[in-house]
Design a protein around this motif. Structure first.
Motif, PDB file in Angstrom:
ATOM      1  N   VAL A 125      30.437  51.020  91.057  1.00 19.38           N
ATOM      2  CA  VAL A 125      29.659  50.072  91.797  1.00 19.38           C
ATOM      3  C   VAL A 125      28.865  49.258  91.341  1.00 19.38           C
ATOM      4  N   ILE A 126      28.678  47.955  92.040  1.00 20.63           N
ATOM      5  CA  ILE A 126      27.974  46.895  91.516  1.00 20.63           C
ATOM      6  C   ILE A 126      27.142  46.588  92.645  1.00 20.63           C
ATOM      7  N   ARG A 140      29.038  61.533  90.188  1.00 23.46           N
ATOM      8  CA  ARG A 140      28.297  60.428  89.836  1.00 23.46           C
ATOM      9  C   ARG A 140      29.035  59.045  89.630  1.00 23.46           C
ATOM     10  N   LEU A 141      28.348  58.029  90.115  1.00 19.24           N
ATOM     11  CA  LEU A 141      28.932  56.656  90.066  1.00 19.24           C
ATOM     12  C   LEU A 141      28.629  56.026  88.958  1.00 19.24           C
ATOM     13  N   ARG A 142      29.372  55.305  88.254  1.00 21.47           N
ATOM     14  CA  ARG A 142      28.951  54.217  87.083  1.00 21.47           C
ATOM     15  C   ARG A 142      28.320  52.930  87.860  1.00 21.47           C
ATOM     16  N   THR A 143      27.272  52.783  87.920  1.00 24.29           N
ATOM     17  CA  THR A 143      26.802  51.715  88.686  1.00 24.29           C
ATOM     18  C   THR A 143      26.034  50.559  87.794  1.00 24.29           C
ATOM     19  N   LEU A 144      26.689  49.006  88.077  1.00 28.38           N
ATOM     20  CA  LEU A 144      26.146  48.074  87.435  1.00 28.38           C
ATOM     21  C   LEU A 144      25.252  47.302  88.497  1.00 28.38           C
ATOM     22  N   LEU A 197      42.703  43.016  91.795  1.00 27.53           N
ATOM     23  CA  LEU A 197      43.815  42.365  91.890  1.00 27.53           C
ATOM     24  C   LEU A 197      44.906  42.931  90.835  1.00 27.53           C
ATOM     25  N   ALA A 198      44.533  42.989  89.443  1.00 30.65           N
ATOM     26  CA  ALA A 198      45.275  43.457  88.539  1.00 30.65           C
ATOM     27  C   ALA A 198      45.559  45.108  88.372  1.00 30.65           C
ATOM     28  N   GLY A 199      45.016  45.673  89.596  1.00 33.01           N
ATOM     29  CA  GLY A 199      45.041  46.911  89.760  1.00 33.01           C
ATOM     30  C   GLY A 199      44.620  47.889  88.494  1.00 33.01           C
ATOM     31  N   LEU A 200      43.566  47.291  87.690  1.00 31.87           N
ATOM     32  CA  LEU A 200      43.066  48.240  86.596  1.00 31.87           C
ATOM     33  C   LEU A 200      41.855  48.887  86.942  1.00 31.87           C
ATOM     34  N   ARG A 201      40.981  48.219  88.028  1.00 38.87           N
ATOM     35  CA  ARG A 201      39.779  49.014  88.147  1.00 38.87           C
ATOM     36  C   ARG A 201      39.211  48.552  89.648  1.00 38.87           C
ATOM     37  N   TRP A 202      38.677  49.498  90.291  1.00 47.39           N
ATOM     38  CA  TRP A 202      38.126  49.116  91.837  1.00 47.39           C
ATOM     39  C   TRP A 202      36.888  49.232  91.750  1.00 47.39           C
TER      40      TRP A 202
END
Length: 225
Positions: free
Chosen positions: A147-148, A47-51, A168-173
């Motif tokens: 996912v957005i 499952r993908l957490r979706t915004l 860019l910060a490498g914290l979240r994709w």
């Protein structure tokens, strides 16, 4: 060692360090831009957490139509965001979620500050835009979407910028998917144009073939309404 030589060496070292940091940032930016739009390996059943970004007027109606054909079990939990002054869109999202009859709570609802209100001067909108981006950064950090999905409202720009910053910060994709409104036949909306030109979105979908000819990196998917 004379003080002048020591100072010169310190300045040279500082300049070298600054240039190295700038080079690393540019390399990271180039890497993220290169990766944006390319498929990511994710287990098919995960499952993908979706915004989901909502907008006033027809944007929310189009988004609900899109969500109706989306695999619900794949894109959950779903997090809906609308402008702080847009209560109607969130109400429509709540009605939509209620109609699914899910036994488990899989939806959240949030509001974000607008970058610019209708009729607001561009001069004063600079401050509100900075504030909106700051708020969007906090929301993206809290929600941490994978996912957005957005389709035109200006509300999506600060959120997409915030998501790109975390890339860019490498914290979240977060994969950003932008679906242009069916009302846009020959030109992208301002939101779509910004995401297209700045390479912020992973995929941009348009509903008219002539629009895809003007913006060849977009994907023509036919009319969704």
């Amino acid at each position: 060692m004379p003080p002048s030589i020591s100072n010169s060496q310190s300045i040279a070292a500082a300049i070298t360090a600054v240039c190295l940091v700038i080079l690393l940032l540019l390399l990271r930016f180039a890497y993220v831009t290169y990766r944006t739009g390319r498929p990511h390996r994710t287990p098919q059943r995960r499952r993908l957490r979706t915004l989901i970004v909502l907008g006033s007027g027809g944007h929310t109606a189009e988004m609900i139509n899109l969500l109706e054909v989306l695999p619900k079990e794949r894109f959950e939990p779903r997090v809906y965001i609308a402008a702080a002054t847009d209560n109607m869109s969130l109400q429509k999202a709540r009605v939509f979620e209620s109609s699914l009859g899910s036994q488990v709570e899989v939806a959240e609802f949030h509001q974000v500050y607008r970058s610019r209100e209708v009729g607001q001067s561009y001069l004063t909108s600079v401050g509100t835009t900075i504030f909106a981006i700051g708020h969007a950064l906090w929301l993206i950090f809290q929600i941490r979407p994978e996912v957005i999905i957005c389709n035109g409202p200006g509300t999506c720009i600060p959120l997409c910028i915030a998501a790109f910053f975390f890339k860019l910060a490498g914290l979240r994709w977060s994969s950003i998917f932008y679906v242009e409104s069916i009302a846009r036949v020959r030109k992208l909306s301002l939101s779509g144009l910004l995401l297209y030109k700045l390479h912020l979105a992973d995929q941009i979908f348009v509903q008219w073939p002539q629009l895809q000819k003007t913006y060849p990196k977009a994907h023509y998917v036919g009319r969704l309404m």
